[in-house]
Enzyme design. Structure first.
Site, PDB file in Angstrom:
ATOM      1  N   CYS A 217       0.828  -1.199   0.000  1.00  0.00           N
ATOM      2  CA  CYS A 217       0.000   0.000   0.000  1.00  0.00           C
ATOM      3  C   CYS A 217       0.869   1.258   0.000  1.00  0.00           C
ATOM      4  O   CYS A 217       1.865   1.340   0.710  1.00  0.00           O
ATOM      5  CB  CYS A 217      -0.947   0.065   1.187  1.00  0.00           C
ATOM      6  SG  CYS A 217      -2.085  -1.306   1.270  1.00  0.00           S
TER       7      CYS A 217
ATOM      8  N   LYS B  99      13.164 -14.537 -10.396  1.00  0.00           N
ATOM      9  CA  LYS B  99      12.852 -13.463 -11.351  1.00  0.00           C
ATOM     10  C   LYS B  99      11.844 -13.956 -12.380  1.00  0.00           C
ATOM     11  O   LYS B  99      10.864 -13.274 -12.694  1.00  0.00           O
ATOM     12  CB  LYS B  99      14.106 -12.977 -12.097  1.00  0.00           C
ATOM     13  CG  LYS B  99      15.064 -12.101 -11.369  1.00  0.00           C
ATOM     14  CD  LYS B  99      14.564 -10.725 -11.015  1.00  0.00           C
ATOM     15  CE  LYS B  99      13.880 -10.733  -9.673  1.00  0.00           C
ATOM     16  NZ  LYS B  99      14.669 -10.429  -8.516  1.00  0.00           N
TER      17      LYS B  99
ATOM     18  N   LYS C 117       6.125  -3.978  -3.800  1.00  0.00           N
ATOM     19  CA  LYS C 117       7.571  -3.815  -3.652  1.00  0.00           C
ATOM     20  C   LYS C 117       8.050  -3.933  -2.206  1.00  0.00           C
ATOM     21  O   LYS C 117       9.017  -4.616  -1.921  1.00  0.00           O
ATOM     22  CB  LYS C 117       7.948  -2.441  -4.217  1.00  0.00           C
ATOM     23  CG  LYS C 117       9.408  -2.114  -4.147  1.00  0.00           C
ATOM     24  CD  LYS C 117      10.121  -2.652  -5.353  1.00  0.00           C
ATOM     25  CE  LYS C 117      11.616  -2.464  -5.281  1.00  0.00           C
ATOM     26  NZ  LYS C 117      12.308  -3.522  -6.007  1.00  0.00           N
TER      27      LYS C 117
ATOM     28  N   GLU D 233      18.023 -17.045  -7.707  1.00  0.00           N
ATOM     29  CA  GLU D 233      17.582 -15.693  -8.042  1.00  0.00           C
ATOM     30  C   GLU D 233      16.997 -15.658  -9.468  1.00  0.00           C
ATOM     31  O   GLU D 233      15.969 -15.015  -9.715  1.00  0.00           O
ATOM     32  CB  GLU D 233      18.759 -14.721  -7.892  1.00  0.00           C
ATOM     33  CG  GLU D 233      18.520 -13.305  -8.367  1.00  0.00           C
ATOM     34  CD  GLU D 233      17.366 -12.584  -7.677  1.00  0.00           C
ATOM     35  OE1 GLU D 233      16.786 -13.113  -6.724  1.00  0.00           O
ATOM     36  OE2 GLU D 233      17.020 -11.479  -8.144  1.00  0.00           O
TER      37      GLU D 233
ATOM     38  N   HIS E  40      18.009 -37.139  -8.184  1.00  0.00           N
ATOM     39  CA  HIS E  40      17.409 -37.742  -6.984  1.00  0.00           C
ATOM     40  C   HIS E  40      15.909 -37.476  -6.924  1.00  0.00           C
ATOM     41  O   HIS E  40      15.333 -37.387  -5.851  1.00  0.00           O
ATOM     42  CB  HIS E  40      18.132 -37.225  -5.735  1.00  0.00           C
ATOM     43  CG  HIS E  40      19.579 -37.582  -5.740  1.00  0.00           C
ATOM     44  ND1 HIS E  40      20.033 -38.863  -5.534  1.00  0.00           N
ATOM     45  CD2 HIS E  40      20.685 -36.832  -5.994  1.00  0.00           C
ATOM     46  CE1 HIS E  40      21.346 -38.892  -5.644  1.00  0.00           C
ATOM     47  NE2 HIS E  40      21.768 -37.674  -5.926  1.00  0.00           N
TER      48      HIS E  40
ATOM     49  N   TRP F 241      -2.745  -2.786  -1.763  1.00  0.00           N
ATOM     50  CA  TRP F 241      -2.336  -4.171  -1.943  1.00  0.00           C
ATOM     51  C   TRP F 241      -3.150  -4.951  -0.917  1.00  0.00           C
ATOM     52  O   TRP F 241      -2.900  -4.872   0.288  1.00  0.00           O
ATOM     53  CB  TRP F 241      -0.837  -4.321  -1.668  1.00  0.00           C
ATOM     54  CG  TRP F 241      -0.301  -5.681  -1.998  1.00  0.00           C
ATOM     55  CD1 TRP F 241       0.082  -6.142  -3.221  1.00  0.00           C
ATOM     56  CD2 TRP F 241      -0.064  -6.750  -1.073  1.00  0.00           C
ATOM     57  NE1 TRP F 241       0.533  -7.430  -3.112  1.00  0.00           N
ATOM     58  CE2 TRP F 241       0.451  -7.831  -1.818  1.00  0.00           C
ATOM     59  CE3 TRP F 241      -0.257  -6.904   0.296  1.00  0.00           C
ATOM     60  CZ2 TRP F 241       0.793  -9.051  -1.230  1.00  0.00           C
ATOM     61  CZ3 TRP F 241       0.080  -8.119   0.886  1.00  0.00           C
ATOM     62  CH2 TRP F 241       0.602  -9.177   0.121  1.00  0.00           C
TER      63      TRP F 241
ATOM     64  N   ASN G  17      -1.780   1.897   5.753  1.00  0.00           N
ATOM     65  CA  ASN G  17      -0.829   0.911   5.252  1.00  0.00           C
ATOM     66  C   ASN G  17      -0.412   0.065   6.446  1.00  0.00           C
ATOM     67  O   ASN G  17       0.095   0.606   7.431  1.00  0.00           O
ATOM     68  CB  ASN G  17       0.388   1.624   4.639  1.00  0.00           C
ATOM     69  CG  ASN G  17       1.502   0.646   4.293  1.00  0.00           C
ATOM     70  OD1 ASN G  17       1.257  -0.537   4.081  1.00  0.00           O
ATOM     71  ND2 ASN G  17       2.725   1.149   4.227  1.00  0.00           N
ATOM     72  N   GLY G  18      -0.633  -1.245   6.370  1.00  0.00           N
ATOM     73  CA  GLY G  18      -0.258  -2.119   7.486  1.00  0.00           C
ATOM     74  C   GLY G  18      -1.364  -3.115   7.777  1.00  0.00           C
ATOM     75  O   GLY G  18      -2.259  -3.335   6.947  1.00  0.00           O
TER      76      GLY G  18
ATOM     77  N   GLU H  81       8.264 -14.509 -10.806  1.00  0.00           N
ATOM     78  CA  GLU H  81       7.477 -13.367 -10.346  1.00  0.00           C
ATOM     79  C   GLU H  81       6.970 -12.477 -11.458  1.00  0.00           C
ATOM     80  O   GLU H  81       5.935 -11.846 -11.297  1.00  0.00           O
ATOM     81  CB  GLU H  81       8.219 -12.566  -9.273  1.00  0.00           C
ATOM     82  CG  GLU H  81       9.474 -11.859  -9.716  1.00  0.00           C
ATOM     83  CD  GLU H  81      10.117 -11.069  -8.565  1.00  0.00           C
ATOM     84  OE1 GLU H  81      11.337 -10.939  -8.579  1.00  0.00           O
ATOM     85  OE2 GLU H  81       9.422 -10.569  -7.676  1.00  0.00           O
TER      86      GLU H  81
ATOM     87  N   ARG I 221       3.933  -0.033  -4.882  1.00  0.00           N
ATOM     88  CA  ARG I 221       3.674  -0.594  -3.552  1.00  0.00           C
ATOM     89  C   ARG I 221       2.368  -1.380  -3.483  1.00  0.00           C
ATOM     90  O   ARG I 221       2.089  -2.050  -2.485  1.00  0.00           O
ATOM     91  CB  ARG I 221       3.627   0.529  -2.513  1.00  0.00           C
ATOM     92  CG  ARG I 221       4.878   1.366  -2.460  1.00  0.00           C
ATOM     93  CD  ARG I 221       4.739   2.453  -1.435  1.00  0.00           C
ATOM     94  NE  ARG I 221       4.690   1.905  -0.103  1.00  0.00           N
ATOM     95  CZ  ARG I 221       5.744   1.696   0.672  1.00  0.00           C
ATOM     96  NH1 ARG I 221       6.934   2.026   0.246  1.00  0.00           N
ATOM     97  NH2 ARG I 221       5.606   1.194   1.870  1.00  0.00           N
TER      98      ARG I 221
HETATM   99  C1  F6R Z   1      12.014  -9.979  -5.698  1.00  0.00           C
HETATM  100  C2  F6R Z   1      12.039  -8.969  -4.649  1.00  0.00           C
HETATM  101  C3  F6R Z   1      11.736  -9.405  -3.258  1.00  0.00           C
HETATM  102  C4  F6R Z   1      12.545  -8.580  -2.236  1.00  0.00           C
HETATM  103  C5  F6R Z   1      12.114  -8.940  -0.820  1.00  0.00           C
HETATM  104  C6  F6R Z   1      12.924  -8.199   0.229  1.00  0.00           C
HETATM  105  O1  F6R Z   1      12.377  -9.451  -6.929  1.00  0.00           O
HETATM  106  O2  F6R Z   1      12.261  -7.811  -4.891  1.00  0.00           O
HETATM  107  O3  F6R Z   1      11.979 -10.763  -3.091  1.00  0.00           O
HETATM  108  O4  F6R Z   1      13.894  -8.841  -2.416  1.00  0.00           O
HETATM  109  O5  F6R Z   1      10.769  -8.632  -0.662  1.00  0.00           O
HETATM  110  O6  F6R Z   1      12.778  -6.812   0.103  1.00  0.00           O
HETATM  111  P1  F6R Z   1      13.809  -5.835   0.764  1.00  0.00           P
HETATM  112  O7  F6R Z   1      15.111  -6.020   0.087  1.00  0.00           O
HETATM  113  O8  F6R Z   1      13.246  -4.469   0.548  1.00  0.00           O
HETATM  114  O9  F6R Z   1      13.888  -6.203   2.212  1.00  0.00           O
END
Ligand code: F6R
Length: 603
Positions: A2, A480, A598, A476, A499, A73, A97-98, A483, A27
């Site tokens: 949010c 990517k 985010k 990683e 396995h 969100w 937000n929360g 997501e 967000r």
């Molecule tokens: C994936 C991504 C998330 C963040 C995770 C931690 O692309 O961006 O997995 O890495 O939510 O976020 P931060 O780094 O802000 O603690």
């Protein structure tokens, strides 16, 4: 999670709130809304399911000098107009937000059910404020806040106090500023950086009164709190797309500069130096073990760190998922170093994990991108990464700057603990300094990467395989792809495939194989042959000049001939581009993947 913004001042509030929401849309983006007030104190609400552009379409002509806006969100209650914020109960409008954990209890205790239209926890707070309102917003907010369990950042308008926004927060981030154009409050400063680069972080449990001519703060005892202004070292152009179709592609391309900005000030005379970060030399001495705690991509950066730290220091290094670490009983002592990694510095699980770690050791260090964020402030030491604002939900440049910090830390610890000679460390740092150019060169293969993703567009599943450092990268790479393209992707240590997992390989299934580590290269090649023999569409990343063996791979991406420890920077750029072009090829918006936001400030 949010985005919230509030503005009051001489300018028209509606475009400021809408433009601010657009910048905060990363967000949350399932619904959006705003509430605004004119001098007469009439509170008006606009809200809609969809994005900020949909909200703009229904309120662009509205005139106001004071407004609050929200991009959602969803946590409690589905995506609907009624559940969208602001929530208005009586003459009070509120955005949140929360998460309020005890909202059920509050509904029962204060008999609020009849006042509620939505399924949200947030509306309960609006109803509670309305019920307990004594004509004084400050005393009412103080009373209400003492009844809440959970995390929150609230902006509240009281119809009988026109032109004023009231705010309070716990855990969930909120920053504010007063400048010649008025007063602003927001989840993060990208929302108002068009107006000023100066801002301050709202302290927790501080009641904030935002007026056109200034911002007042008082703690829960009624004592005045002075703002501590900070200034950002980036400007609005850094938070714009700059001709790129999406932020994600722009941020992939920004990696050489972001790494240069992050490492250069910390290399003095060819050696790592953290004096400017204020980290004393004895921090690096007597380290019995290291635990890295983070979430998601930041945690995968920690996996790279672990591989290096353990290799060079020969001490135990573990990587913990912050949300698990919190509920385990960590094995830490006063000589344990805990490295907390976070782009936003606000991820709630990471923050709580840090608070737990501090009970065991005074050696907590955070690697954080956002200046003054909660994690940065609460850790014993902080080293800022200088990625600049990361707007795309999928992290790219934050990951590579975090990993580059682990290289510097490895070098420093190895030097202080005499595990490597000065000459060896200089050589290591010399290689690290080549990384920005190396990434720049890899970005030249963009068209090839776009072409080879064509065969991935209809895939339902994909595997990423590697050994050692390449395995950490595979995780990683898989994240990517998942997501932003919604293809189910998994990372496997290549030796583990047979396995069980190899049973899933079917004709045409993409397998992205990374084979950059010389000591396991031949084993890796055998593993790749095993999946190719079962019909996989294999994209191989290796340092080989050329591969003509069709029984090994379908596509080959040549990695640069540098020391094995450093090839990960080249490989990850390829994996990021594979994810990006697959998503774009499928017609998806990589900047705003479904269900994600985010900054994850809910547990
Ligand atoms: C994936 C991504 C998330 C963040 C995770 C931690 O692309 O961006 O997995 O890495 O939510 O976020 P931060 O780094 O802000 O603690």
């Amino acid at each position: 999670m949010c985005g919230i913004i509030g503005y009051t001042g001489p300018l028209s509030a509606t475009p400021i709130v809408l433009d601010g929401l657009q910048k905060l849309e990363y967000r949350g983006y399932d619904s959006a809304g705003m509430a605004y007030m004119n001098g007469n104190g009439k509170l008006s609400l606009r809200k809609t399911v969809g994005k900020v552009k949909d909200l703009r379409a229904i309120c662009d002509d509205d005139e106001a000098t004071c407004g609050i806006g929200h991009t959602r969100w969803a946590t409690h209650g589905g995506v609907s107009n009624t559940n969208a914020h602001p929530h208005k109960v009586g003459n009070i409008a509120l955005i949140h937000n929360g998460i309020i954990e005890n909202y059920h209890e509050l509904v029962n205790e204060y008999d609020l059910a009849g006042d509620l239209a939505s399924e949200t926890d947030s509306e309960v707070v609006a109803a509670l404020i309305n019920k307990l309102y004594d004509g004084n917003p400050n005393t009412t907010i103080r009373k209400v806040v003492s009844l809440l369990n959970g995390s929150f950042a609230f902006c509240i308008l009281f119809g009988d106090h026109p032109g004023i926004i009231y705010c309070v927060r716990n855990v969930s981030p909120m920053v504010a500023t007063h400048c010649k154009d008025g007063s602003f409050i927001a989840s993060d400063l990208t929302a108002f950086i068009d107006f000023t680069k100066r801002y301050f972080i709202i302290p927790e449990y501080t009641i904030v009164t935002v007026r056109e001519d200034g911002i007042m703060m008082e703690d829960l005892d009624g004592k005045t709190v002075e703002p501590e202004y900070l200034e950002v070292n980036w400007d609005i152009s850094d938070a714009q797309k700059d001709g790129y179709p999406y932020f994600m592609l722009k941020e992939i391309h920004e990696q050489p500069d972001a790494i240069t900005r992050t490492i250069t000030p910390r290399i003095v005379d060819g050696l790592p130096d953290f004096t400017e970060d204020g980290v004393p030399e004895d921090f690096f001495e007597n380290v019995s073990d290291i635990t890295v705690v983070a979430c998601g991509t930041a945690m995968y950066a920690g996996m790279v760190g672990r591989t290096l730290l353990q290799k060079y220091l020969r001490i135990p290094v573990t990587v913990a998922i912050a949300s698990e670490f919190r509920y385990e009983e960590p094995v830490l002592s006063e000589n344990s170093v805990v490295i907390v990694v976070s782009q936003s510095g606000e991820t709630i699980d990471t923050l709580e994990a840090l608070r737990l770690a501090k009970k065991y050791t005074k050696k907590t260090l955070s690697l954080v991108n956002v200046k003054g964020s909660s994690i940065a402030r609460e850790s014993d030491y902080v080293m800022y990464t200088h990625a600049g604002p990361e707007i795309a939900v999928a992290s790219t440049k934050a990951y590579t700057v975090q990993t580059s910090m682990f290289y510097l830390l490895t070098a420093k610890l190895a030097l202080v603990q005499k595990k490597k000679t000065e000459e060896e460390v200089r050589r290591f740092i010399g290689n690290l300094e080549k990384v920005p150019d190396l990434i720049f060169d890899m970005l030249g293969s963009e068209e090839d990467i776009e072409r080879l993703t064509k065969r991935m567009l209809n895939a339902k599943n994909a595997f990423f395989i590697g050994r050692n450092l390449d395995y950490t990268l595979s995780m990683e790479g898989a994240l990517k792809l998942k997501e932003i393209s919604y293809i189910h992707a998994e990372a496997y240590a290549a030796g583990e495939l047979k396995h069980g997992t190899i049973a899933l390989i079917s004709e045409g299934m993409p397998v992205i194989a990374i084979a950059s580590q010389t000591h396991v290269y031949s084993k890796m090649i055998s593993n790749i042959r095993e999946v190719k023999a079962r019909g996989a569409y294999v994209i191989l990343l290796s340092k080989d000049e050329k591969i003509t063996d069709d029984a090994l791979c379908d596509e080959h991406v040549k990695l640069p001939n540098i020391a094995d420890d450093f090839t990960m920077f080249a490989s990850i750029v390829i994996l990021q581009m594979i994810a990006y072009y697959t998503a774009v090829g499928k017609g998806l918006n990589p900047d705003q993947p479904r269900n994600l936001a985010k900054s994850v400030t809910v547990e």
